[in-house]
Write an enzyme that holds these catalytic residues in place. Structure first.
Site, PDB file in Angstrom:
ATOM      1  N   CYS A  92     -34.764  10.609 -41.871  1.00  0.00           N
ATOM      2  CA  CYS A  92     -34.317  11.460 -40.763  1.00  0.00           C
ATOM      3  C   CYS A  92     -33.146  10.837 -40.018  1.00  0.00           C
ATOM      4  O   CYS A  92     -32.282  11.556 -39.498  1.00  0.00           O
ATOM      5  CB  CYS A  92     -35.478  11.764 -39.815  1.00  0.00           C
ATOM      6  SG  CYS A  92     -36.603  12.985 -40.528  1.00  0.00           S
ATOM      7  N   GLU A 115     -46.464  19.886 -42.715  1.00  0.00           N
ATOM      8  CA  GLU A 115     -47.008  19.211 -43.893  1.00  0.00           C
ATOM      9  C   GLU A 115     -47.394  20.238 -44.958  1.00  0.00           C
ATOM     10  O   GLU A 115     -47.442  21.445 -44.696  1.00  0.00           O
ATOM     11  CB  GLU A 115     -48.212  18.352 -43.472  1.00  0.00           C
ATOM     12  CG  GLU A 115     -47.786  17.230 -42.534  1.00  0.00           C
ATOM     13  CD  GLU A 115     -48.908  16.286 -42.137  1.00  0.00           C
ATOM     14  OE1 GLU A 115     -50.085  16.584 -42.426  1.00  0.00           O
ATOM     15  OE2 GLU A 115     -48.582  15.245 -41.529  1.00  0.00           O
ATOM     16  N   GLU A 147     -37.822  16.257 -37.243  1.00  0.00           N
ATOM     17  CA  GLU A 147     -36.370  16.120 -37.066  1.00  0.00           C
ATOM     18  C   GLU A 147     -35.635  16.999 -38.077  1.00  0.00           C
ATOM     19  O   GLU A 147     -34.639  17.650 -37.753  1.00  0.00           O
ATOM     20  CB  GLU A 147     -35.935  14.659 -37.238  1.00  0.00           C
ATOM     21  CG  GLU A 147     -36.499  13.710 -36.199  1.00  0.00           C
ATOM     22  CD  GLU A 147     -37.853  13.124 -36.574  1.00  0.00           C
ATOM     23  OE1 GLU A 147     -38.597  13.765 -37.344  1.00  0.00           O
ATOM     24  OE2 GLU A 147     -38.162  12.034 -36.088  1.00  0.00           O
ATOM     25  N   CYS A 189     -40.405  16.595 -41.961  1.00  0.00           N
ATOM     26  CA  CYS A 189     -40.449  15.936 -40.644  1.00  0.00           C
ATOM     27  C   CYS A 189     -39.933  16.890 -39.562  1.00  0.00           C
ATOM     28  O   CYS A 189     -39.125  17.792 -39.834  1.00  0.00           O
ATOM     29  CB  CYS A 189     -39.576  14.692 -40.636  1.00  0.00           C
ATOM     30  SG  CYS A 189     -40.264  13.281 -41.525  1.00  0.00           S
TER      31      CYS A 189
END
Ligand code: THU
Length: 131
Positions: free
Chosen positions: A90, A45, A56, A54
């Site tokens: 994602c 983040e 992924e 993310c």
């Protein structure tokens, strides 16, 4: 790493490395190539919220950086009590490299798992070419 260490164990440990001071949601991902090689990622983040990444996307970056451009399986774990599935963006990122029937496996903290194919998770995903 001990050969008997499961992917679930690896992801469970990796959750500690997630950088999620804003949401508190830790996510870890392993992307698996055709030869079984695993490429790992966590969510990262940022104080400028939309710049966050993310897990992924992190793992796919690691895979591509390592020269892996085919994905046969994606494993995802988080610190949320329920099973989590990759977000819409994602799913599209996975589709870019997914072999047909690529499996997405989700793992809960208590060890429960479930799986879907990428085609189930993203029917009619965007592709420039069909075939
Ligand atoms: N997150 C992921 O890492 N993967 C997903 O598929 C959904 C959400 C992260 C993004 C953010 O850091 C946190 O989970 C809460 O949304």
């Amino acid at each position: 790493m001990n050969a008997s260490t499961t992917i679930a164990d690896q992801l469970q440990r990796l959750l500690a490395n997630a950088h999620a001071p804003y949401s508190g949601v830790h996510v870890a991902c392993a992307v698996e190539g055709p030869d079984g090689r695993l490429h790992l990622g966590v969510n990262v983040e940022n104080a400028a919220y939309p710049q966050g990444l993310c897990a992924e996307a992190s793992a796919i970056s690691a895979a591509v950086t390592a020269g892996e451009t085919r994905i046969v399986r994606v494993h995802v774990a988080s610190n949320l009590p329920d099973l989590v599935w990759p977000c819409g963006g994602c799913r599209q990122k996975i589709l870019e490299f997914a072999e047909p029937g690529c499996e997405v496996v989700t793992i809960a903290p208590d060890g429960r798992t479930d799986s879907r194919t990428i085609e189930q998770l993203l029917p009619e995903g965007f592709r420039l070419e069909r075939g």
